[in-house]
Design a protein around this motif. Structure first.
Motif, mmCIF file in Angstrom:
data_model
loop_
_atom_site.group_PDB
_atom_site.id
_atom_site.type_symbol
_atom_site.label_atom_id
_atom_site.label_comp_id
_atom_site.label_asym_id
_atom_site.label_seq_id
_atom_site.Cartn_x
_atom_site.Cartn_y
_atom_site.Cartn_z
ATOM 1 N N VAL A 1 0.849 -1.179 0.000
ATOM 2 C CA VAL A 1 0.000 0.000 0.000
ATOM 3 C C VAL A 1 0.889 1.234 0.000
ATOM 4 O O VAL A 1 1.856 1.321 0.759
ATOM 5 N N VAL A 2 0.580 2.144 -0.897
ATOM 6 C CA VAL A 2 1.224 3.446 -0.849
ATOM 7 C C VAL A 2 0.142 4.515 -0.918
ATOM 8 O O VAL A 2 -0.958 4.270 -1.406
ATOM 9 N N CYS A 3 0.457 5.696 -0.424
ATOM 10 C CA CYS A 3 -0.508 6.791 -0.490
ATOM 11 C C CYS A 3 -0.471 7.411 -1.883
ATOM 12 O O CYS A 3 0.431 7.123 -2.686
ATOM 13 N N GLY A 4 -1.430 8.240 -2.190
ATOM 14 C CA GLY A 4 -1.496 8.845 -3.514
ATOM 15 C C GLY A 4 -0.269 9.676 -3.828
ATOM 16 O O GLY A 4 0.215 9.701 -4.969
ATOM 17 N N THR A 5 0.247 10.365 -2.839
ATOM 18 C CA THR A 5 1.406 11.213 -3.049
ATOM 19 C C THR A 5 2.633 10.387 -3.421
ATOM 20 O O THR A 5 3.337 10.689 -4.388
ATOM 21 N N CYS A 6 2.862 9.327 -2.689
ATOM 22 C CA CYS A 6 4.015 8.480 -2.985
ATOM 23 C C CYS A 6 3.825 7.729 -4.290
ATOM 24 O O CYS A 6 4.771 7.511 -5.039
ATOM 25 N N HIS A 7 2.591 7.344 -4.578
ATOM 26 C CA HIS A 7 2.304 6.644 -5.836
ATOM 27 C C HIS A 7 2.636 7.550 -7.009
ATOM 28 O O HIS A 7 3.260 7.122 -7.988
ATOM 29 N N ALA A 8 2.248 8.802 -6.924
ATOM 30 C CA ALA A 8 2.548 9.750 -7.993
ATOM 31 C C ALA A 8 4.045 9.984 -8.105
ATOM 32 O O ALA A 8 4.585 10.100 -9.201
ATOM 33 N N ALA A 9 4.709 10.022 -6.976
ATOM 34 C CA ALA A 9 6.159 10.240 -6.989
ATOM 35 C C ALA A 9 6.869 9.058 -7.627
ATOM 36 O O ALA A 9 7.830 9.236 -8.394
ATOM 37 N N GLU A 10 6.380 7.856 -7.349
ATOM 38 C CA GLU A 10 7.011 6.679 -7.932
ATOM 39 C C GLU A 10 6.744 6.615 -9.436
ATOM 40 O O GLU A 10 7.612 6.230 -10.219
ATOM 41 N N ALA A 11 5.541 6.999 -9.851
ATOM 42 C CA ALA A 11 5.196 6.951 -11.263
ATOM 43 C C ALA A 11 6.010 7.960 -12.060
ATOM 44 O O ALA A 11 6.315 7.749 -13.221
ATOM 45 N N ALA A 12 6.387 9.046 -11.401
ATOM 46 C CA ALA A 12 7.144 10.079 -12.095
ATOM 47 C C ALA A 12 8.620 9.735 -12.163
ATOM 48 O O ALA A 12 9.356 10.283 -12.982
ATOM 49 N N ALA A 13 9.067 8.836 -11.323
ATOM 50 C CA ALA A 13 10.486 8.522 -11.282
ATOM 51 C C ALA A 13 10.904 7.692 -12.484
ATOM 52 O O ALA A 13 10.104 6.955 -13.024
#
Ligand SMILES: [Zn+2]
Ligand SMILES: [Zn+2]
Length: 69
Positions: free
Chosen positions: A57-69
């Motif tokens: 589980v990740v939060c929306g903020t971390c999910h977006a950060a991972e997708a951008a990486a």
């Protein structure tokens, strides 16, 4: 624990359903992103992965950060 993102939005307290595996904040069902992960076993010969993927589980903020990486 209450959802951190809901608190930030000012929407009051929603009960968290999980903990972000990256930032360790509580997230509710609306804000959580559950992603599958392959579990690798180090059992020598044979299959290296389990039948089913694990999950995290990740939060929306971390999910977006991972997708951008
Ligand atoms: Zn929330
Ligand atoms: Zn997070």
């Amino acid at each position: 624990m209450n959802c951190y993102d809901c608190a930030l939005d000012g929407g009051g307290a929603s009960a968290g359903i999980g903990i972000c595996s990256r930032c360790n904040l509580a997230v509710c069902a609306d804000h959580a992103r559950v992603t599958p992960v392959l579990v690798h076993r180090s059992a020598g010969l044979g299959r290296a992965t389990a039948d089913r993927p694990g999950r995290r589980v990740v939060c929306g903020t971390c999910h977006a950060a991972e997708a951008a990486a």
